[in-house]
Design an enzyme around this catalytic site. Structure first.
Site, mmCIF file in Angstrom:
data_model
loop_
_atom_site.group_PDB
_atom_site.id
_atom_site.type_symbol
_atom_site.label_atom_id
_atom_site.label_comp_id
_atom_site.label_asym_id
_atom_site.label_seq_id
_atom_site.Cartn_x
_atom_site.Cartn_y
_atom_site.Cartn_z
ATOM 1 N N ILE A 14 14.068 39.658 35.410
ATOM 2 C CA ILE A 14 13.144 40.212 36.421
ATOM 3 C C ILE A 14 11.724 40.244 35.857
ATOM 4 O O ILE A 14 10.745 39.989 36.557
ATOM 5 C CB ILE A 14 13.603 41.610 36.878
ATOM 6 C CG1 ILE A 14 15.066 41.567 37.341
ATOM 7 C CG2 ILE A 14 12.713 42.118 38.018
ATOM 8 C CD1 ILE A 14 15.675 42.923 37.626
ATOM 9 N N ASN A 37 17.586 39.360 24.454
ATOM 10 C CA ASN A 37 18.389 38.777 25.542
ATOM 11 C C ASN A 37 17.556 37.769 26.348
ATOM 12 O O ASN A 37 17.702 37.668 27.564
ATOM 13 C CB ASN A 37 18.920 39.910 26.438
ATOM 14 C CG ASN A 37 19.996 39.438 27.382
ATOM 15 O OD1 ASN A 37 20.698 38.467 27.103
ATOM 16 N ND2 ASN A 37 20.122 40.092 28.522
ATOM 17 N N LYS A 87 21.398 46.139 29.627
ATOM 18 C CA LYS A 87 21.798 46.249 31.028
ATOM 19 C C LYS A 87 23.243 45.863 31.337
ATOM 20 O O LYS A 87 23.609 45.760 32.504
ATOM 21 C CB LYS A 87 20.862 45.406 31.882
ATOM 22 C CG LYS A 87 20.899 43.921 31.539
ATOM 23 C CD LYS A 87 20.146 43.081 32.555
ATOM 24 C CE LYS A 87 20.309 41.612 32.267
ATOM 25 N NZ LYS A 87 19.679 40.734 33.219
ATOM 26 N N SER A 127 17.684 51.871 39.112
ATOM 27 C CA SER A 127 18.798 51.121 39.685
ATOM 28 C C SER A 127 19.498 51.930 40.763
ATOM 29 O O SER A 127 19.563 53.170 40.675
ATOM 30 C CB SER A 127 19.784 50.812 38.563
ATOM 31 O OG SER A 127 20.981 50.341 39.094
ATOM 32 N N TYR A 152 25.371 52.901 30.822
ATOM 33 C CA TYR A 152 24.184 52.182 31.301
ATOM 34 C C TYR A 152 23.572 52.916 32.499
ATOM 35 O O TYR A 152 22.371 53.221 32.514
ATOM 36 C CB TYR A 152 24.544 50.737 31.700
ATOM 37 C CG TYR A 152 23.506 50.151 32.616
ATOM 38 C CD1 TYR A 152 22.279 49.741 32.121
ATOM 39 C CD2 TYR A 152 23.729 50.074 34.004
ATOM 40 C CE1 TYR A 152 21.294 49.253 32.974
ATOM 41 C CE2 TYR A 152 22.756 49.587 34.852
ATOM 42 C CZ TYR A 152 21.541 49.191 34.341
ATOM 43 O OH TYR A 152 20.576 48.733 35.192
ATOM 44 N N LYS A 156 19.762 55.185 33.221
ATOM 45 C CA LYS A 156 18.783 55.090 34.308
ATOM 46 C C LYS A 156 18.586 56.462 34.969
ATOM 47 O O LYS A 156 17.452 56.866 35.257
ATOM 48 C CB LYS A 156 19.226 54.051 35.347
ATOM 49 C CG LYS A 156 19.258 52.634 34.815
ATOM 50 C CD LYS A 156 17.865 52.156 34.375
ATOM 51 C CE LYS A 156 17.874 50.770 33.774
ATOM 52 N NZ LYS A 156 16.600 50.375 33.173
ATOM 53 N N ASN A 201 28.907 38.500 33.826
ATOM 54 C CA ASN A 201 29.556 39.641 34.476
ATOM 55 C C ASN A 201 29.204 39.686 35.954
ATOM 56 O O ASN A 201 29.975 40.175 36.766
ATOM 57 C CB ASN A 201 29.082 40.963 33.848
ATOM 58 C CG ASN A 201 29.556 41.097 32.425
ATOM 59 O OD1 ASN A 201 30.742 40.924 32.151
ATOM 60 N ND2 ASN A 201 28.634 41.378 31.503
ATOM 61 N N ASN A 202 28.016 39.195 36.276
ATOM 62 C CA ASN A 202 27.516 39.352 37.638
ATOM 63 C C ASN A 202 27.994 38.224 38.547
ATOM 64 O O ASN A 202 28.241 37.104 38.097
ATOM 65 C CB ASN A 202 25.985 39.425 37.653
ATOM 66 C CG ASN A 202 25.496 40.678 36.958
ATOM 67 O OD1 ASN A 202 24.863 40.603 35.922
ATOM 68 N ND2 ASN A 202 25.818 41.830 37.515
ATOM 69 N N ARG A 234 27.463 44.623 48.802
ATOM 70 C CA ARG A 234 26.261 44.956 48.031
ATOM 71 C C ARG A 234 25.024 44.494 48.793
ATOM 72 O O ARG A 234 25.118 43.693 49.717
ATOM 73 C CB ARG A 234 26.259 44.216 46.676
ATOM 74 C CG ARG A 234 27.385 44.575 45.739
ATOM 75 C CD ARG A 234 27.196 45.934 45.103
ATOM 76 N NE ARG A 234 28.263 46.225 44.157
ATOM 77 C CZ ARG A 234 29.444 46.749 44.488
ATOM 78 N NH1 ARG A 234 29.707 47.024 45.755
ATOM 79 N NH2 ARG A 234 30.355 46.992 43.566
HETATM 80 N N1 UDP Z 1 32.319 40.324 41.567
HETATM 81 C C1 UDP Z 1 33.423 39.488 41.700
HETATM 82 N N2 UDP Z 1 33.676 38.573 40.721
HETATM 83 C C2 UDP Z 1 32.890 38.427 39.626
HETATM 84 C C3 UDP Z 1 31.751 39.276 39.491
HETATM 85 C C4 UDP Z 1 31.502 40.213 40.481
HETATM 86 O O1 UDP Z 1 34.175 39.588 42.683
HETATM 87 O O2 UDP Z 1 33.185 37.585 38.770
HETATM 88 C C5 UDP Z 1 32.035 41.310 42.614
HETATM 89 C C6 UDP Z 1 32.045 42.743 42.117
HETATM 90 O O3 UDP Z 1 33.349 43.269 42.235
HETATM 91 C C7 UDP Z 1 31.051 43.409 43.068
HETATM 92 C C8 UDP Z 1 30.053 42.307 43.389
HETATM 93 O O4 UDP Z 1 30.703 41.084 43.052
HETATM 94 O O5 UDP Z 1 31.705 43.761 44.254
HETATM 95 C C9 UDP Z 1 28.763 42.426 42.616
HETATM 96 O O6 UDP Z 1 29.069 42.559 41.256
HETATM 97 P P1 UDP Z 1 27.951 42.464 40.129
HETATM 98 O O7 UDP Z 1 28.643 42.637 38.804
HETATM 99 O O8 UDP Z 1 27.154 41.219 40.332
HETATM 100 O O9 UDP Z 1 26.976 43.678 40.439
HETATM 101 P P2 UDP Z 1 27.269 45.270 40.515
HETATM 102 O O10 UDP Z 1 27.067 45.630 41.948
HETATM 103 O O11 UDP Z 1 28.664 45.510 40.052
HETATM 104 O O12 UDP Z 1 26.238 45.845 39.629
#
Ligand code: UDP
Length: 342
Positions: A14, A37, A87, A127, A152, A156, A201-202, A234
């Protein structure tokens, strides 16, 4: 030269987009980043986009001696945008002390220097995690905060309280905290974007890496939630739109002396999208199929959250502009560029 703004974490995801938007309206940007990072070549990419090379200092904000020397050197800084922080939610559960120390002590070091070196304005990266799973949707800024789900998230929530308490007794300091929803996408130039290290992770980096063939399959965490299609909901906000919210916040701090000295705003689109909708929209936007399967829920996930952005829209005069379709396309263009995909 325009007015000088410090961006901590300015080579991050960002942060880098925000540096570009600040430069586009004439600010003179200085970056501090420890490159824990991110990589130094982001500064080259910023220069390529804007034509201006930002000043860049590499150190960790826990080092208060270096931070003081920095403010001695850059005496014209009028405002700070503080992005630099750890993060990763999962990692924070495993290493709580590292998260509390890094995210809280760096903020305190900055606040000390703001007083000592007379820098009156701060924009803080907060956040929507501070809301937990809210009882009512969409969430407004006044929706009661819930206990954080992770160390985390707690950093915040605690940071916001630190800021509120410091502002109360420090009449020279003004703060705007921006509560981000889910930032996604990349700069339209595809020169900067999100670069997760290791397995993402995202959701969106996982989708683009799966589409690029780097990951075999996207796991969708649960389709039995109480949402229209059963997957989590989301509020996905375009990173350039989010960057622009920071420019608006900086201008408000610098130019609006009537504003409250501590303010906080939701920065989202105001619309929720489910995981399955994101995948479908990605496929429509790019013409690339995403191999996915439904798996068990991910522990700690909240069912649904999206922002009420009325206050940001009316008070800041800021609004998200980019569609989910275009944002996902920008994420794909970035992924293709870094993987050399035609
Ligand atoms: N999600 C998913 N598979 C993945 C990563 C995320 O289904 O490999 C889903 C997660 O369960 C959530 C949404 O995508 O409903 C957003 O997840 P993210 O980790 O990007 O952001 P968060 O809202 O958890 O901070």
């Amino acid at each position: 030269m325009g007015r000088q703004v410090l961006v901590t974490g300015g080579t991050g995801y960002i942060g880098s987009h925000t540096v570009v938007e600040l430069q586009a309206v004439g600010f003179d940007v200085v970056i501090i980043d420890d490159l824990s990072n991110s990589s130094a070549d982001v500064v080259d990419k910023i220069e390529k986009i804007s034509g201006i090379r930002p000043a860049f200092e590499v150190f960790n904000l826990l080092d208060s001696v270096k931070l003081e020397a920095f403010f001695e050197k850059y005496s014209k800084i009028e405002a700070i945008i503080h992005f630099a922080a750890f993060k990763a939610v999962g990692e924070s559960v495993a290493k709580p002390l590292a998260y509390y120390r890094n995210n809280l002590v760096s903020l305190m070091n900055i606040l000390d220097c703001m007083s000592k070196y007379k820098v009156p304005n701060l924009v803080f990266s907060s956040s929507c995690t501070v809301y937990g799973q809210p009882d009512q949707l969409p969430v407004t800024e006044n929706t009661p905060k819930k206990d954080a789900e992770s160390p985390y998230g707690n950093t915040k929530a605690i940071s916001e309280e630190v800021l509120r308490d410091v502002v109360k007794v420090t009449p020279d300091i003004k703060v705007i905290a921006l509560r981000y929803f889910n930032p996604i996408g990349a700069h339209p130039s595809a020169l900067i974007g999100e670069l997760p290290s290791g397995i993402p992770n995202n959701l969106v980096p996982f989708i683009t890496q799966t589409a690029a063939g780097i990951r075999k399959q996207l796991s969708i965490f649960g389709d039995d939630y109480n949402t229209p299609d059963g997957s989590c909901v989301r509020d996905y906000i375009n990173v350039v739109d989010l960057a622009k919210a920071h420019v608006v916040a900086i201008n408000r701090l610098l130019n609006n002396s009537n504003a409250d000295r501590y303010e906080f705003f939701n920065v989202g689109t105001g619309t929720g999208a489910s995981v399955l909708e994101v995948v479908k929209t990605f496929e429509e936007a790019t013409g690339v199929k995403v191999n996915y399967k439904i798996v068990a829920r991910r522990p700690g996930d909240i069912e649904k959250i999206y922002a009420d952005t009325t206050i940001a829209n009316t008070v800041l005069g800021w609004k998200a502009e980019t569609s989910l379709h275009d944002t996902l396309l920008s994420a794909w263009n970035w992924e293709k560029k870094i993987r050399n995909i035609e």
